[in-house]
Design a protein around this motif. Structure first.
Motif, PDB file in Angstrom:
ATOM      1  N   THR A   1      59.038  45.544  75.520  1.00 13.26           N
ATOM      2  CA  THR A   1      60.023  45.069  76.346  1.00 13.26           C
ATOM      3  C   THR A   1      60.608  46.147  77.277  1.00 13.26           C
ATOM      4  OG1 THR A   1      60.990  43.756  74.306  1.00 13.26           O
ATOM      5  CG2 THR A   1      62.227  44.008  76.328  1.00 13.26           C
ATOM      6  N   MET A   2      60.697  45.583  78.744  1.00 14.04           N
ATOM      7  CA  MET A   2      61.186  46.520  79.554  1.00 14.04           C
ATOM      8  C   MET A   2      62.740  46.774  79.402  1.00 14.04           C
ATOM      9  SD  MET A   2      58.606  47.535  81.340  1.00 14.04           S
ATOM     10  CE  MET A   2      59.206  48.154  82.811  1.00 14.04           C
ATOM     11  N   PHE A   3      63.359  47.850  79.597  1.00 13.95           N
ATOM     12  CA  PHE A   3      64.533  48.162  79.404  1.00 13.95           C
ATOM     13  C   PHE A   3      65.126  48.755  80.490  1.00 13.95           C
ATOM     14  CE2 PHE A   3      63.076  48.065  75.025  1.00 13.95           C
ATOM     15  CZ  PHE A   3      63.991  47.019  74.332  1.00 13.95           C
ATOM     16  N   LYS A   4      66.324  49.127  80.831  1.00 10.25           N
ATOM     17  CA  LYS A   4      67.047  49.767  81.718  1.00 10.25           C
ATOM     18  C   LYS A   4      68.141  50.560  80.988  1.00 10.25           C
ATOM     19  CE  LYS A   4      69.547  48.144  84.955  1.00 10.25           C
ATOM     20  NZ  LYS A   4      70.198  47.309  86.108  1.00 10.25           N
ATOM     21  N   ASN A   5      68.082  52.040  81.183  1.00  7.94           N
ATOM     22  CA  ASN A   5      69.234  52.777  80.778  1.00  7.94           C
ATOM     23  C   ASN A   5      70.477  52.834  81.602  1.00  7.94           C
ATOM     24  OD1 ASN A   5      68.587  54.673  82.624  1.00  7.94           O
ATOM     25  ND2 ASN A   5      67.460  55.985  81.102  1.00  7.94           N
TER      26      ASN A   5
ATOM     27  N   LEU B   1      61.508  52.383  69.976  1.00 12.28           N
ATOM     28  CA  LEU B   1      60.305  53.345  70.168  1.00 12.28           C
ATOM     29  C   LEU B   1      59.602  53.341  71.397  1.00 12.28           C
ATOM     30  CD1 LEU B   1      58.024  54.448  68.125  1.00 12.28           C
ATOM     31  CD2 LEU B   1      56.906  52.194  68.111  1.00 12.28           C
ATOM     32  N   LEU B   2      59.628  54.503  71.844  1.00  9.35           N
ATOM     33  CA  LEU B   2      58.922  54.646  73.134  1.00  9.35           C
ATOM     34  C   LEU B   2      57.324  54.899  73.169  1.00  9.35           C
ATOM     35  CD1 LEU B   2      61.661  57.015  74.578  1.00  9.35           C
ATOM     36  CD2 LEU B   2      61.831  54.675  74.595  1.00  9.35           C
TER      37      LEU B   2
ATOM     38  N   MET C   1      59.869  49.455  72.207  1.00  2.50           N
ATOM     39  CA  MET C   1      60.112  48.306  71.437  1.00  2.50           C
ATOM     40  C   MET C   1      61.248  48.559  70.386  1.00  2.50           C
ATOM     41  SD  MET C   1      56.455  47.055  69.903  1.00  2.50           S
ATOM     42  CE  MET C   1      56.053  48.657  69.069  1.00  2.50           C
ATOM     43  N   ILE C   2      62.186  47.604  70.325  1.00  5.47           N
ATOM     44  CA  ILE C   2      63.315  47.616  69.286  1.00  5.47           C
ATOM     45  C   ILE C   2      62.701  47.945  67.998  1.00  5.47           C
ATOM     46  CG2 ILE C   2      65.300  46.592  68.252  1.00  5.47           C
ATOM     47  CD1 ILE C   2      65.714  45.458  70.902  1.00  5.47           C
ATOM     48  N   SER C   3      62.979  49.009  67.132  1.00  2.00           N
ATOM     49  CA  SER C   3      62.564  48.978  65.719  1.00  2.00           C
ATOM     50  C   SER C   3      63.431  48.867  64.636  1.00  2.00           C
ATOM     51  CB  SER C   3      61.895  50.579  65.480  1.00  2.00           C
ATOM     52  OG  SER C   3      62.918  51.517  66.021  1.00  2.00           O
ATOM     53  N   GLY C   4      64.878  49.303  65.104  1.00  2.00           N
ATOM     54  CA  GLY C   4      65.829  49.153  64.158  1.00  2.00           C
ATOM     55  C   GLY C   4      67.426  49.724  64.486  1.00  2.00           C
TER      56      GLY C   4
ATOM     57  N   GLU D   1      67.714  56.453  70.404  1.00  2.00           N
ATOM     58  CA  GLU D   1      68.736  55.868  69.848  1.00  2.00           C
ATOM     59  C   GLU D   1      69.617  55.825  71.066  1.00  2.00           C
ATOM     60  OE1 GLU D   1      70.495  57.776  66.534  1.00  2.00           O
ATOM     61  OE2 GLU D   1      68.612  57.241  65.418  1.00  2.00           O
ATOM     62  N   PHE D   2      70.326  54.443  71.262  1.00  2.00           N
ATOM     63  CA  PHE D   2      71.217  54.116  72.505  1.00  2.00           C
ATOM     64  C   PHE D   2      72.410  53.599  71.804  1.00  2.00           C
ATOM     65  CE2 PHE D   2      66.937  54.030  73.982  1.00  2.00           C
ATOM     66  CZ  PHE D   2      66.928  54.670  75.196  1.00  2.00           C
ATOM     67  N   GLY D   3      73.561  53.959  72.545  1.00  2.00           N
ATOM     68  CA  GLY D   3      74.582  53.182  72.054  1.00  2.00           C
ATOM     69  C   GLY D   3      75.199  52.046  72.961  1.00  2.00           C
ATOM     70  N   ILE D   4      76.303  51.388  72.867  1.00  2.00           N
ATOM     71  CA  ILE D   4      76.565  50.231  73.515  1.00  2.00           C
ATOM     72  C   ILE D   4      76.779  50.469  75.191  1.00  2.00           C
ATOM     73  CG2 ILE D   4      78.364  48.323  73.986  1.00  2.00           C
ATOM     74  CD1 ILE D   4      78.827  48.655  70.905  1.00  2.00           C
TER      75      ILE D   4
END
Length: 243
Positions: free
Chosen positions: A200-204, A226-227, A213-216, A234-237
């Motif tokens: 998946t494509m994300f933006k920080n 997972l990069l 990929m989201i792993s957990g 790890e990312f917060g809200i």
């Protein structure tokens, strides 16, 4: 279980918290508003809901032995409660978008706000605010990703009956939490987590775009991604969003 019905209030969570300051509350005391004028979501976001069409309500829960380090399992239990009810109503492609938005076919149908009070290293009480789009068919233009049960199923729902069903599901999952069935809750949550194990494509928060990929979910409730270099970050809200 005590259910308090209001014609209007600014926020059911705020109303319930004010109520708790003045008198002891029975466990699972629930406040329902026909019209919530200043509904709140995660990180001060707003929840907009058409009066008489949806469910906007808050539930008070108390705990005897739920440690703060296990807070993420409370989120799992609440999210799964809504998920279970929507799944039983045959909505298509239901998923939980981290941390606790509920999606139907990639459209947001429910938002959850959990506010806790603490005593020492434990969660003493929780005020669980839930906004569920039920019979609303037209949404403001800026809510381009919103949907409702009626839009998804073409069925008009009885709000009281639906609320009762949600409260039963919530109590069932809270019992798992009280029994410290953390593995059961985590396994179920991860199995329905939106975009898990899908590239998946994300933006920080710095507007940087990256693939992962989201792993957990970490012990502290952060999203684990997972990069490309096989490193899990790890990312917060509000620190990450889908592109």
């Amino acid at each position: 279980m005590k259910i308090i019905k209001l014609s209007a209030t600014d926020s059911t969570n705020s109303f319930l918290k004010d109520l708790s300051r003045n008198s002891p509350l029975e466990n699972y005391t629930t406040v329902v508003a026909i019209n919530q004028t200043k509904g709140r979501g995660q990180q001060q976001s707003k929840w907009v809901s058409e009066p008489y069409k949806n469910l906007t309500f808050s539930i008070f829960t108390s705990f005897n032995d739920l440690k703060i380090i296990h807070k993420k399992y409370l989120n799992f239990a609440i999210s799964l409660s809504i998920y279970d009810v929507l799944l039983a109503n045959t909505l298509s492609k239901i998923a939980i978008k981290w941390p606790n938005d509920i999606l139907s076919a990639n459209h947001k149908i429910c938002g959850i706000l959990i506010e806790n009070t603490f005593f020492g290293d434990k969660i003493k009480n929780s005020f669980i605010g839930i906004g569920l789009n039920v019979n609303q068919e037209i949404f403001p233009e800026h809510l381009t990703n919103a949907t409702s049960l009626k839009l998804e199923t073409a069925i008009e729902y009885n709000l009281d009956t639906l609320l009762d069903t949600i409260l039963v599901a919530l109590q069932k999952n809270i019992k798992l939490l009280d029994a410290k069935e953390f593995n059961v809750l985590e396994e179920r949550y991860l199995s329905v987590l939106y975009k898990r194990n899908i590239p998946t494509m994300f933006k920080n928060s710095k507007d940087e775009i990256f693939m992962g990929m989201i792993s957990g979910v970490s012990d502290f409730g952060k999203l684990q991604v997972l990069l490309d270099d096989d490193v899990i970050k790890e990312f917060g809200i509000k620190e990450i969003s889908f592109l």
